[in-house]
Scaffold this motif. Structure first.
Motif, mmCIF file in Angstrom:
data_model
loop_
_atom_site.group_PDB
_atom_site.id
_atom_site.type_symbol
_atom_site.label_atom_id
_atom_site.label_comp_id
_atom_site.label_asym_id
_atom_site.label_seq_id
_atom_site.Cartn_x
_atom_site.Cartn_y
_atom_site.Cartn_z
ATOM 1 N N PRO A 43 0.839 -1.208 0.000
ATOM 2 C CA PRO A 43 0.000 0.000 0.000
ATOM 3 C C PRO A 43 0.871 1.253 0.000
ATOM 4 N N SER A 44 0.544 2.189 -0.874
ATOM 5 C CA SER A 44 1.344 3.408 -0.965
ATOM 6 C C SER A 44 0.640 4.621 -0.373
ATOM 7 N N HIS A 45 -0.635 4.484 0.014
ATOM 8 C CA HIS A 45 -1.366 5.638 0.525
ATOM 9 C C HIS A 45 -0.818 6.036 1.895
ATOM 10 N N GLY A 46 -0.733 7.330 2.084
ATOM 11 C CA GLY A 46 -0.301 7.838 3.382
ATOM 12 C C GLY A 46 1.194 7.805 3.595
ATOM 13 N N ARG A 47 1.975 7.381 2.580
ATOM 14 C CA ARG A 47 3.432 7.319 2.752
ATOM 15 C C ARG A 47 4.061 8.303 1.775
ATOM 16 N N HIS A 48 4.855 9.187 2.305
ATOM 17 C CA HIS A 48 5.497 10.192 1.469
ATOM 18 C C HIS A 48 6.718 9.570 0.772
ATOM 19 N N ARG A 49 6.766 9.733 -0.522
ATOM 20 C CA ARG A 49 7.896 9.204 -1.304
ATOM 21 C C ARG A 49 8.512 10.337 -2.116
ATOM 22 N N ARG A 50 9.795 10.515 -1.903
ATOM 23 C CA ARG A 50 10.492 11.570 -2.631
ATOM 24 C C ARG A 50 10.975 11.100 -3.989
ATOM 25 N N VAL A 51 11.054 9.792 -4.189
ATOM 26 C CA VAL A 51 11.579 9.255 -5.446
ATOM 27 C C VAL A 51 10.643 8.151 -5.923
ATOM 28 N N PRO A 52 10.663 7.870 -7.224
ATOM 29 C CA PRO A 52 9.836 6.770 -7.739
ATOM 30 C C PRO A 52 10.437 5.422 -7.373
ATOM 31 N N GLY A 53 9.629 4.409 -7.490
ATOM 32 C CA GLY A 53 10.148 3.062 -7.294
ATOM 33 C C GLY A 53 10.081 2.580 -5.859
ATOM 34 N N LEU A 54 10.556 1.358 -5.651
ATOM 35 C CA LEU A 54 10.583 0.761 -4.321
ATOM 36 C C LEU A 54 11.788 1.239 -3.536
ATOM 37 N N ARG A 55 11.632 1.241 -2.226
ATOM 38 C CA ARG A 55 12.780 1.480 -1.356
ATOM 39 C C ARG A 55 13.583 0.189 -1.242
ATOM 40 N N ARG A 56 14.818 0.342 -0.839
ATOM 41 C CA ARG A 56 15.676 -0.846 -0.723
ATOM 42 C C ARG A 56 15.115 -1.849 0.272
ATOM 43 N N GLU A 57 14.641 -1.354 1.412
ATOM 44 C CA GLU A 57 14.158 -2.293 2.430
ATOM 45 C C GLU A 57 12.919 -3.030 1.942
ATOM 46 N N GLU A 58 12.122 -2.375 1.098
ATOM 47 C CA GLU A 58 10.948 -3.039 0.549
ATOM 48 C C GLU A 58 11.345 -4.144 -0.411
ATOM 49 N N LEU A 59 12.315 -3.837 -1.254
ATOM 50 C CA LEU A 59 12.778 -4.851 -2.200
ATOM 51 C C LEU A 59 13.431 -6.018 -1.462
ATOM 52 N N ALA A 60 14.231 -5.704 -0.441
ATOM 53 C CA ALA A 60 14.887 -6.756 0.332
ATOM 54 C C ALA A 60 13.867 -7.664 1.012
ATOM 55 N N GLN A 61 12.811 -7.070 1.545
ATOM 56 C CA GLN A 61 11.772 -7.867 2.209
ATOM 57 C C GLN A 61 11.098 -8.811 1.212
ATOM 58 N N ILE A 62 10.772 -8.325 0.035
ATOM 59 C CA ILE A 62 10.127 -9.163 -0.972
ATOM 60 C C ILE A 62 11.059 -10.292 -1.413
ATOM 61 N N ALA A 63 12.357 -9.987 -1.528
ATOM 62 C CA ALA A 63 13.323 -10.991 -1.982
ATOM 63 C C ALA A 63 13.726 -11.958 -0.871
ATOM 64 N N GLY A 64 13.399 -11.623 0.379
ATOM 65 C CA GLY A 64 13.746 -12.505 1.481
ATOM 66 C C GLY A 64 15.194 -12.430 1.900
ATOM 67 N N VAL A 65 15.818 -11.249 1.753
ATOM 68 C CA VAL A 65 17.203 -11.060 2.185
ATOM 69 C C VAL A 65 17.244 -9.859 3.117
ATOM 70 N N SER A 66 18.337 -9.724 3.843
ATOM 71 C CA SER A 66 18.452 -8.589 4.753
ATOM 72 C C SER A 66 18.693 -7.310 3.961
ATOM 73 N N VAL A 67 18.315 -6.190 4.564
ATOM 74 C CA VAL A 67 18.527 -4.903 3.902
ATOM 75 C C VAL A 67 20.017 -4.653 3.693
ATOM 76 N N ALA A 68 20.818 -5.006 4.695
ATOM 77 C CA ALA A 68 22.270 -4.799 4.578
ATOM 78 C C ALA A 68 22.847 -5.618 3.431
ATOM 79 N N TYR A 69 22.360 -6.861 3.288
ATOM 80 C CA TYR A 69 22.865 -7.729 2.220
ATOM 81 C C TYR A 69 22.500 -7.143 0.857
ATOM 82 N N TYR A 70 21.226 -6.760 0.702
ATOM 83 C CA TYR A 70 20.821 -6.214 -0.591
ATOM 84 C C TYR A 70 21.534 -4.894 -0.880
#
Length: 307
Positions: A43-70
């Motif tokens: 869900p993107s409602h109510g969240r301020h985004r300064r840039v397009p696309g996914l955040r790193r932590e979001e992508l890491a969560q979907i991929a099942g890896v740690s944010v630091a690793y990604y």
């Protein structure tokens, strides 16, 4: 929280070969930038985004890896990354097969020789040349690495221009597409043709990052063509397959042709490309006329034939 823009810096020239770590970083960032949260069920409602696309932590969560690793991977550190992790990231980024292969080449490159160079001349087997001649009536050609045009039949010369009158170094789809005004006129979907060419070069660059001839080609086109520089910065990759091209030929007018591309085994990445028209169509009649005229009316200089 990562809100850094997932975009490229636009640098295109490769004077000393492709920097694999930088390319890995830019490729992942541009793939992440094109995904919207709603594309992956966030869900993107109510969240301020300064840039397009996914955040790193979001992508890491979907991929099942740690944010630091990604984050380390997106910074270009692909050392010891497993094929399983790359598969998970490719699924999370919704990569195509060509993009998945490109990611693998960048993250886990095979041992490269210090300087990669194809033979000075890319030879086309005699049997392939005979095959091209036997396909008269259908424009057909063999292309090699870096989109070099290596061999063709008479109908291809009548449709695309007399490549035989060009120096070998100029028989290159990328140079002709971006630097020849006649090819811009020939292809009605020029933007699509240009994008396809650059995407193929990107795919090749991931496989052979130390090819000095590719570096020279990219550097030349980056200086001479704003469109090439813009497309190169997108980091899009694509394999050549099949499709349809619309053309406006100065002798026979508009024609719509389908094309098929067939990889040639054991020929250093060479492919056979054949154009054909729907039987009984106006384009089929146009090809018949071009085949009968042959190359006698083809203008020199690599341009499309002019009356």
């Amino acid at each position: 929280m990562d809100d850094t823009p997932a975009t490229d810096d636009g640098q295109a020239a490769l004077p000393d070969g492709l920097d694999r770590r930088a390319e890995l970083s830019k490729f992942l960032r541009t793939r992440r930038a094109r995904l919207k949260p709603e594309d992956v069920g966030i869900p993107s409602h109510g969240r301020h985004r300064r840039v397009p696309g996914l955040r790193r932590e979001e992508l890491a969560q979907i991929a099942g890896v740690s944010v630091a690793y990604y984050t380390r991977l997106e910074q270009g550190n692909g050392r010891n990354v497993s094929a399983e992790v790359l598969d998970s990231i490719a699924r999370a980024l919704r990569l195509t097969d060509a993009e998945h292969a490109h990611l693998t080449h960048l993250a886990k490159p095979k041992q490269q020789r210090r300087k990669y160079r194809l033979p000075e001349r890319q030879h086309v087997r005699v049997a392939l040349r005979h095959l091209l001649d036997s396909m008269e009536g259908m424009p057909a050609y063999v292309s090699g690495a870096r989109s070099d045009i290596l061999a063709w039949n008479r109908t291809a010369a009548a449709l695309f221009g007399d490549w035989g009158k060009l120096p070998p170094a100029e028989r290159n789809w990328a140079r002709l597409t971006f630097l020849s005004p006649a090819y811009r006129d020939l292809f009605l979907d020029w933007d699509s043709k240009a994008s396809d060419i650059v995407s193929l070069l990107r795919l090749y660059a991931g496989q052979h990052p130390q090819d000095p001839d590719l570096s020279a080609l990219v550097g030349e086109l980056s200086v001479k063509s704003d469109e090439f520089r813009r497309l190169w910065a997108t980091h899009d990759v694509k394999e050549k397959g099949h499709g349809v091209k619309r053309m406006r030929h100065p002798l026979v007018g508009d024609l719509t042709l389908a094309y098929e591309t067939m990889p040639l085994p054991d020929d250093h990445g060479q492919v056979l490309c054949v154009y054909h028209a729907e039987p009984g169509s106006a384009a089929a009649e146009a090809l018949r006329l071009l085949a009968s005229w042959g190359t006698d009316t083809v203008r020199a200089g690599g341009q499309a034939p002019r009356p």
